[in-house]
Design an enzyme around this catalytic site. Sequence first.
Site, PDB file in Angstrom:
ATOM      1  N   ILE A   1       2.619  35.795   9.408  1.00 42.15           N
ATOM      2  CA  ILE A   1       3.141  35.515   8.080  1.00 42.15           C
ATOM      3  C   ILE A   1       2.618  36.493   7.033  1.00 42.15           C
ATOM      4  CG2 ILE A   1       1.283  33.909   7.492  1.00 42.15           C
ATOM      5  CD1 ILE A   1       5.020  33.641   6.505  1.00 42.15           C
TER       6      ILE A   1
ATOM      7  N   HIS B   1      -8.726  26.366   8.107  1.00 39.85           N
ATOM      8  CA  HIS B   1      -8.492  26.560   6.669  1.00 39.85           C
ATOM      9  C   HIS B   1      -9.650  26.067   5.817  1.00 39.85           C
ATOM     10  CE1 HIS B   1      -3.792  26.886   6.828  1.00 39.85           C
ATOM     11  NE2 HIS B   1      -4.408  27.810   7.555  1.00 39.85           N
TER      12      HIS B   1
ATOM     13  N   LEU C   1      -5.073  31.597   8.530  1.00 38.62           N
ATOM     14  CA  LEU C   1      -5.632  31.234   9.831  1.00 38.62           C
ATOM     15  C   LEU C   1      -4.977  29.957  10.373  1.00 38.62           C
ATOM     16  CD1 LEU C   1      -9.381  31.800   8.893  1.00 38.62           C
ATOM     17  CD2 LEU C   1      -7.942  33.313  10.280  1.00 38.62           C
TER      18      LEU C   1
ATOM     19  N   ARG D   1       1.249  26.294  16.913  1.00 34.90           N
ATOM     20  CA  ARG D   1       1.702  25.167  16.104  1.00 34.90           C
ATOM     21  C   ARG D   1       1.942  23.908  16.938  1.00 34.90           C
ATOM     22  NH1 ARG D   1       5.902  28.757  12.646  1.00 34.90           N
ATOM     23  NH2 ARG D   1       5.793  29.955  14.590  1.00 34.90           N
TER      24      ARG D   1
ATOM     25  N   LYS E   1      -0.397  26.819   3.756  1.00 35.89           N
ATOM     26  CA  LYS E   1      -0.215  25.398   3.984  1.00 35.89           C
ATOM     27  C   LYS E   1      -0.007  25.155   5.480  1.00 35.89           C
ATOM     28  CE  LYS E   1       3.616  27.427   4.031  1.00 35.89           C
ATOM     29  NZ  LYS E   1       3.643  28.839   3.811  1.00 35.89           N
TER      30      LYS E   1
ATOM     31  N   TYR F   1     -14.543  37.787  10.197  1.00 37.16           N
ATOM     32  CA  TYR F   1     -14.172  37.029   8.997  1.00 37.16           C
ATOM     33  C   TYR F   1     -15.315  36.978   7.985  1.00 37.16           C
ATOM     34  CZ  TYR F   1     -10.410  35.132  11.973  1.00 37.16           C
ATOM     35  OH  TYR F   1      -9.337  34.970  12.803  1.00 37.16           O
TER      36      TYR F   1
END
Length: 325
Positions: free
Chosen positions: A14, A79, A74, A165, A97, A58
């Site tokens: 993204i 998050h 991430l 996901r 989100k 990170y």
Amino acid sequence: MDSLQIGALGAARITPQALIRPARSVPEAAVVAVAARDRARADAFATRHGVPVVHADYAALVDDPALDAVYVPLPNSLHAEWTVRAIEAGKHVLCEKPFTANAEEAQRVADAAAASDRVVMEAFHYRYHPVVDRALDLLAAGTIGTVRRVEARMCFPLPRRGDIRFRADLAGGATMDAGCYALHCLRTLGPGEPTVVAARARLRASDVDRAMTALLRYPNGATGRMTCSLWSSDVLGVSCVVHGDAGRLRITNYVAPQYWHRLSVRTATRRWHERVAGEASYTHQLRAFTTAALHGGPVLTPASDAVRTMRLIDDVYRHAGLHPR
């Protein structure tokens, strides 16, 4: 400060759409660093997108004193940890989100944000597109009368079974990835803060939803319905419909209106359709983020707002007989 120096915490798919390309249209935003779990992947990302600095991990990026802000794309389960670490390092944060894995985590992040002077924004980019403000203006003007029912859908196919996901350990699920949009839209366009009264899940695995339907109720007695899916017979549907006692308002493709959208209004005496001019929703979002960080501009999706959305998500899971992520 001429521009906000931003680091991307992860080379997620993204990131080009949500950050790299919008930064080309926002002079006050500069993407200057990236880090990923795989250094080779970070190097390739930096070369492809012209990002000058690659950090080893990170933590190194978050602690970089040259950075003003961090973008967090991430997996959902990470998050909260990295948003809090970025806040503690004095960075502004734009977090994808859903804001966190659950409401308890969201409250922890919101508390950290409130205790700092940093801008912490949840990346509901659609909320920054002018079509949403136009819809809110029409509703506030009483164009369709008193709102009685709101329906929001976010359905698209995700056929890759191994996609993160669909992983419970990474706080995945249709309600997390797609339903968060629909629930946030129900909150944005509905008459107050709704509560969940029922939910039904269709599962990809024993604890991961591939689709979800939830019924909600608003303080004035109006009802809401959320439909989301990553894999179901509802192959594609992205819309929000607000029914009032004097008409109906509908936004087709409220999530990414830059590609195509239609705002339709029907009353007893008139029907019309609109296209609301605007840049890509991600560009509007990044401009709002930089304006808030540099000049104290308004934030429409702050951490405190994210807590309310995450509470709804948790309640949807509970009503569907599943545990919050």
